[in-house]
Design a protein around this motif. Structure first.
Motif, PDB file in Angstrom:
ATOM      1  N   UNK A 187       6.464 -11.543   2.891  1.00 35.50           N
ATOM      2  CA  UNK A 187       5.238 -10.776   3.082  1.00 35.50           C
ATOM      3  C   UNK A 187       4.672 -10.427   1.713  1.00 35.50           C
ATOM      4  N   UNK A 188       3.384 -10.028   1.720  1.00 35.83           N
ATOM      5  CA  UNK A 188       2.710  -9.634   0.490  1.00 35.83           C
ATOM      6  C   UNK A 188       2.380  -8.151   0.554  1.00 35.83           C
ATOM      7  N   UNK A 189       2.376  -7.505  -0.605  1.00 34.46           N
ATOM      8  CA  UNK A 189       2.124  -6.066  -0.666  1.00 34.46           C
ATOM      9  C   UNK A 189       0.727  -5.698  -0.185  1.00 34.46           C
ATOM     10  N   UNK A 190      -0.206  -6.640  -0.220  1.00 36.92           N
ATOM     11  CA  UNK A 190      -1.575  -6.359   0.217  1.00 36.92           C
ATOM     12  C   UNK A 190      -1.663  -6.022   1.700  1.00 36.92           C
ATOM     13  N   UNK A 191      -0.620  -6.352   2.463  1.00 40.30           N
ATOM     14  CA  UNK A 191      -0.636  -6.061   3.890  1.00 40.30           C
ATOM     15  C   UNK A 191       0.005  -4.742   4.276  1.00 40.30           C
ATOM     16  N   UNK A 192       0.557  -3.998   3.300  1.00 41.50           N
ATOM     17  CA  UNK A 192       1.314  -2.790   3.617  1.00 41.50           C
ATOM     18  C   UNK A 192       0.411  -1.593   3.898  1.00 41.50           C
ATOM     19  N   UNK A 193       0.815  -0.791   4.868  1.00 41.46           N
ATOM     20  CA  UNK A 193       0.191   0.509   5.140  1.00 41.46           C
ATOM     21  C   UNK A 193       1.301   1.523   5.360  1.00 41.46           C
ATOM     22  N   UNK A 194       0.988   2.785   5.121  1.00 43.84           N
ATOM     23  CA  UNK A 194       1.973   3.842   5.271  1.00 43.84           C
ATOM     24  C   UNK A 194       1.978   4.433   6.668  1.00 43.84           C
TER      25      UNK A 194
END
Length: 288
Positions: A105-112
């Motif tokens: 996965x890529x960090x651009x897809x992360x949400x908290x």
């Protein structure tokens, strides 16, 4: 130790959760701010323990006034494990793997925690996957299984939101697993010493709008945390702040009859003993 990464008034911060549930911490505007979780893991040599002392001397943090951030906003590696529960492999119509099935996965897809998970405009097949995360705290390559857990600093939760029709357009899952706003991560980073070794024997559940859809024990994993750390490190160096998303059990929406996908307005919750509840609202992607 249970830590929360947060954003308040545009500033990043870090807080400790006390036994009663209150948050105490600091943000980057404070002189005593010890740094974000990623930087602390990279420092090693007791940096987390020193940071705890600094944070406990900070102020009470109002949960209602902050935005939960992913515990680590920019992991160097987000390594995801597919088909790591036999019953999930069975429901997917695939053989249980003899070696870990790995995708990135890529960090651009992360949400908290509490941030929206985004239903894309080009698909309605938005599926949930409740998982837990192992966070690397010590650099290593070709790590033995016996020493592997020494390299894990702590754990968190993950919802590996998957765009199923895109995921299975080819044999490679990368695109369907990496839409922006689909990888929920949090709410806490919990140090390894506060949990059973390798999170063994803990209950992991997923609820959609309050309905229990996934319910499993981490003991059912085909490859446990120590095995994953060891085998992955044979290929590449694991660095502090890298995360391993360890796989989901059965009960995903795409395998149900009829399928059950997340839609706008749904609330998805991932919960595991000791790691709290990761809760996210599903919203539709805005046009343009």
């Amino acid at each position: 130790m249970k830590l929360v990464s947060f954003i308040q008034d545009g500033k990043t911060g870090l807080a400790v959760e006390l036994d009663g549930g209150a948050l105490v911490g600091l943000d980057e505007s404070d002189a005593a701010f010890p740094g974000n979780l990623h930087s602390l893991l990279s420092e090693g040599n007791g940096a987390l323990q020193s940071a705890q002392s600094a944070l406990l001397s900070g102020r009470e943090i109002d949960r209602a006034a902050i935005e939960f951030a992913p515990p680590i906003a920019q992991p160097g590696k987000i390594i995801c494990i597919g088909l790591n529960y036999k019953d999930h492999a069975d429901e997917s119509g695939m053989e249980a793997p003899s070696h870990p099935t790995v995708f990135a996965r890529f960090a651009s897809g992360l949400v908290g925690n509490g941030q929206p998970m985004v239903l894309p405009t080009d698909s309605s097949h938005f599926d949930y996957e409740g998982e837990f995360v192992a966070v690397i705290g010590k650099r290593g390559r070709r790590i033995s299984p016996e020493r592997a857990l020494d390299h894990v600093a702590g754990y968190s939760l993950f919802n590996d939101g998957s765009i199923r029709d895109v995921q299975f357009q080819t044999s490679q899952w990368t695109v369907g697993k990496n839409y922006d706003g689909t990888g929920a991560f949090g709410p806490y980073f919990v140090t390894a010493d506060a949990l059973p070794k390798g999170c063994e024997g803990l209950r992991l559940v997923t609820r959609l709008n309050g309905q229990l859809l996934q319910d499993a024990s981490t003991s059912d994993m085909i490859f446990d945390v120590a095995t994953l750390v060891s085998q992955l490190s044979n290929a590449f160096t694991l660095e502090p702040g890298d995360i391993i998303v360890t796989g989901t059990p059965s009960g995903v929406g795409g395998a149900r009859k009829p399928p059950l996908y997340m839609k706008e307005g749904d609330v998805c919750e991932i919960e595991m003993e000791g790691l709290g509840v990761l809760r996210n609202l599903v919203v539709a992607e805005k046009a343009g």
